[in-house]
Design a protein around this motif. Structure first.
Motif, PDB file in Angstrom:
ATOM      1  N   GLU A 117       1.312 -23.513  -0.859  1.00 56.92           N
ATOM      2  CA  GLU A 117       0.740 -22.229  -0.443  1.00 56.92           C
ATOM      3  C   GLU A 117      -0.312 -21.764  -1.458  1.00 56.92           C
ATOM      4  N   THR A 118      -0.176 -22.214  -2.693  1.00 55.83           N
ATOM      5  CA  THR A 118      -1.121 -21.844  -3.747  1.00 55.83           C
ATOM      6  C   THR A 118      -2.033 -23.001  -4.136  1.00 55.83           C
ATOM      7  N   ILE A 119      -1.476 -24.198  -4.224  1.00 53.91           N
ATOM      8  CA  ILE A 119      -2.212 -25.349  -4.739  1.00 53.91           C
ATOM      9  C   ILE A 119      -2.720 -26.223  -3.603  1.00 53.91           C
ATOM     10  N   VAL A 120      -4.030 -26.402  -3.562  1.00 51.03           N
ATOM     11  CA  VAL A 120      -4.653 -27.263  -2.570  1.00 51.03           C
ATOM     12  C   VAL A 120      -4.959 -28.594  -3.240  1.00 51.03           C
ATOM     13  N   ALA A 121      -4.204 -29.630  -2.846  1.00 53.84           N
ATOM     14  CA  ALA A 121      -4.391 -30.942  -3.473  1.00 53.84           C
ATOM     15  C   ALA A 121      -3.634 -31.983  -2.668  1.00 53.84           C
ATOM     16  N   LEU A 124       1.329 -33.857  -5.537  1.00 50.47           N
ATOM     17  CA  LEU A 124       1.555 -32.770  -6.490  1.00 50.47           C
ATOM     18  C   LEU A 124       1.988 -33.348  -7.843  1.00 50.47           C
ATOM     19  N   ASP A 125       1.071 -34.072  -8.443  1.00 50.09           N
ATOM     20  CA  ASP A 125       1.260 -34.607  -9.791  1.00 50.09           C
ATOM     21  C   ASP A 125       0.444 -33.726 -10.736  1.00 50.09           C
ATOM     22  N   PHE A 126       1.096 -33.238 -11.784  1.00 52.65           N
ATOM     23  CA  PHE A 126       0.464 -32.265 -12.665  1.00 52.65           C
ATOM     24  C   PHE A 126       0.356 -32.784 -14.092  1.00 52.65           C
ATOM     25  N   ILE A 127      -0.536 -32.152 -14.821  1.00 52.19           N
ATOM     26  CA  ILE A 127      -0.596 -32.337 -16.261  1.00 52.19           C
ATOM     27  C   ILE A 127      -0.624 -30.941 -16.880  1.00 52.19           C
ATOM     28  N   CYS A 128       0.284 -30.721 -17.819  1.00 46.81           N
ATOM     29  CA  CYS A 128       0.288 -29.449 -18.544  1.00 46.81           C
ATOM     30  C   CYS A 128      -0.824 -29.526 -19.574  1.00 46.81           C
ATOM     31  N   CYS A 142      -3.618 -29.896 -11.371  1.00 49.78           N
ATOM     32  CA  CYS A 142      -3.124 -30.911 -10.438  1.00 49.78           C
ATOM     33  C   CYS A 142      -4.071 -32.108 -10.507  1.00 49.78           C
ATOM     34  N   LEU A 143      -3.508 -33.291 -10.709  1.00 54.81           N
ATOM     35  CA  LEU A 143      -4.333 -34.482 -10.909  1.00 54.81           C
ATOM     36  C   LEU A 143      -5.047 -34.939  -9.642  1.00 54.81           C
ATOM     37  N   THR A 144      -4.645 -34.401  -8.492  1.00 54.10           N
ATOM     38  CA  THR A 144      -5.337 -34.733  -7.240  1.00 54.10           C
ATOM     39  C   THR A 144      -6.165 -33.554  -6.740  1.00 54.10           C
ATOM     40  N   ASP A 145      -6.575 -32.706  -7.665  1.00 55.91           N
ATOM     41  CA  ASP A 145      -7.438 -31.579  -7.309  1.00 55.91           C
ATOM     42  C   ASP A 145      -8.681 -32.107  -6.591  1.00 55.91           C
ATOM     43  N   PRO A 146      -9.120 -31.420  -5.527  1.00 51.85           N
ATOM     44  CA  PRO A 146     -10.294 -31.900  -4.789  1.00 51.85           C
ATOM     45  C   PRO A 146     -11.600 -31.863  -5.582  1.00 51.85           C
ATOM     46  N   ILE A 147     -11.610 -31.156  -6.717  1.00 50.50           N
ATOM     47  CA  ILE A 147     -12.815 -31.112  -7.560  1.00 50.50           C
ATOM     48  C   ILE A 147     -12.424 -31.591  -8.960  1.00 50.50           C
ATOM     49  N   PRO A 148     -12.240 -32.891  -9.147  1.00 46.42           N
ATOM     50  CA  PRO A 148     -11.741 -33.403 -10.429  1.00 46.42           C
ATOM     51  C   PRO A 148     -12.670 -33.156 -11.609  1.00 46.42           C
ATOM     52  N   ILE A 165       3.278 -19.062  -9.136  1.00 50.54           N
ATOM     53  CA  ILE A 165       2.129 -19.810  -9.632  1.00 50.54           C
ATOM     54  C   ILE A 165       0.884 -18.955  -9.431  1.00 50.54           C
ATOM     55  N   ASN A 166       0.094 -18.830 -10.486  1.00 55.03           N
ATOM     56  CA  ASN A 166      -1.146 -18.068 -10.403  1.00 55.03           C
ATOM     57  C   ASN A 166      -2.340 -18.995 -10.521  1.00 55.03           C
ATOM     58  N   ASN A 167      -3.359 -18.733  -9.713  1.00 60.09           N
ATOM     59  CA  ASN A 167      -4.627 -19.440  -9.849  1.00 60.09           C
ATOM     60  C   ASN A 167      -5.370 -18.801 -11.023  1.00 60.09           C
ATOM     61  N   GLU A 168      -5.644 -19.589 -12.060  1.00 62.62           N
ATOM     62  CA  GLU A 168      -6.265 -19.078 -13.281  1.00 62.62           C
ATOM     63  C   GLU A 168      -7.757 -19.387 -13.348  1.00 62.62           C
ATOM     64  N   GLY A 169      -8.326 -19.872 -12.241  1.00 59.98           N
ATOM     65  CA  GLY A 169      -9.744 -20.204 -12.232  1.00 59.98           C
ATOM     66  C   GLY A 169      -9.967 -21.669 -12.565  1.00 59.98           C
ATOM     67  N   THR A 170     -11.211 -22.030 -12.755  1.00 54.78           N
ATOM     68  CA  THR A 170     -11.542 -23.424 -13.022  1.00 54.78           C
ATOM     69  C   THR A 170     -11.260 -23.796 -14.479  1.00 54.78           C
ATOM     70  N   LEU A 171     -11.248 -25.094 -14.744  1.00 51.51           N
ATOM     71  CA  LEU A 171     -11.057 -25.571 -16.109  1.00 51.51           C
ATOM     72  C   LEU A 171     -12.167 -25.071 -17.021  1.00 51.51           C
ATOM     73  N   GLU A 172     -13.385 -25.008 -16.492  1.00 46.27           N
ATOM     74  CA  GLU A 172     -14.509 -24.485 -17.269  1.00 46.27           C
ATOM     75  C   GLU A 172     -14.257 -23.025 -17.653  1.00 46.27           C
ATOM     76  N   GLU A 173     -13.824 -22.222 -16.685  1.00 49.00           N
ATOM     77  CA  GLU A 173     -13.533 -20.810 -16.956  1.00 49.00           C
ATOM     78  C   GLU A 173     -12.369 -20.676 -17.940  1.00 49.00           C
ATOM     79  N   PHE A 174     -11.383 -21.543 -17.809  1.00 43.96           N
ATOM     80  CA  PHE A 174     -10.205 -21.485 -18.675  1.00 43.96           C
ATOM     81  C   PHE A 174     -10.592 -21.656 -20.137  1.00 43.96           C
TER      82      PHE A 174
END
Length: 199
Positions: A117-121, A124-128, A142-148, A165-174
């Motif tokens: 419901e939150t993660i589009v991928a 569901l394989d993740f990396i902390c 999520c390692l299968t994110d549509p925008i790797p 689970i909260n969407n925290e924005g993109t990796l660049e924004e993070f």
């Protein structure tokens, strides 16, 4: 991974020498930080600064340059003293992958449908990528994110692990949430020289 992300990681003091661009997982696991990351709002609380000042008052009085160099060395060393910082990590979390070490770890807590419901991928394989002392205290990609090249970062907390689970924005924004050493020093030096009243 986007070049802008790698540039920001370097600016923050991270080592990207082993990033090869082969996969999101390999890139994230090859990044290294030998020190914590301090959030942009560190100046709101300045955790540990008064204590450091008090413990190093003689040095401050005799050699300010050495004082501030030692301050940076202290705050940007490999420690876990709670100063409101975050810590870069890069371990896998694969609770839905059969035969993985953490398979079924979320059983009875949350299922894939709720997460999706939150993660589009895809899988569901993740990396902390980070944990902190705040809320949320763990951040995942999520390692299968549509925008790797610039995946979404998700936050969750140990008290509601993957149930919220909260969407925290993109990796660049993070990575733009954190201070480089020069920015950190400017904040702390301004506080000590212009705001601190008991010096």
């Amino acid at each position: 991974m986007k070049e802008e992300i790698l540039i920001q990681i370097q600016k923050l003091g991270g080592n990207i020498d082993n990033v090869k661009g082969k996969s999101l997982q390999e890139d994230l696991q090859s990044i290294e930080f030998k020190h914590p990351l301090y959030p942009n709002d560190f100046g709101d609380e300045l955790f540990g600064v008064d204590e450091f000042y008090t413990n190093n008052l003689h040095l401050y009085s005799t050699d300010k340059k050495a004082f501030y160099n030692n301050l940076l060395d202290h705050f940007f060393s490999d420690h876990e003293i709670p100063y409101g910082q975050s810590f870069y990590r890069n371990f896998l979390f694969t609770p839905f992958k059969k035969d993985s070490a953490d398979f079924e770890e979320l059983d009875g807590l949350v299922d894939q449908h709720e997460i999706r419901e939150t993660i589009v991928a895809g899988d569901l394989d993740f990396i902390c990528i980070c944990y902190s002392y705040g809320f949320p205290d763990q951040y995942f990609v999520c390692l299968t994110d549509p925008i790797p090249e610039n995946p979404t970062v998700y936050g969750t907390d140990h008290e509601v692990f993957f149930q919220e689970i909260n969407n925290e924005g993109t990796l660049e924004e993070f990575f733009k949430r954190f201070l480089c050493k020069d920015e950190f020093l400017n904040i702390v030096e301004h506080y000590i020289e212009n705001v601190k009243t008991d010096k």
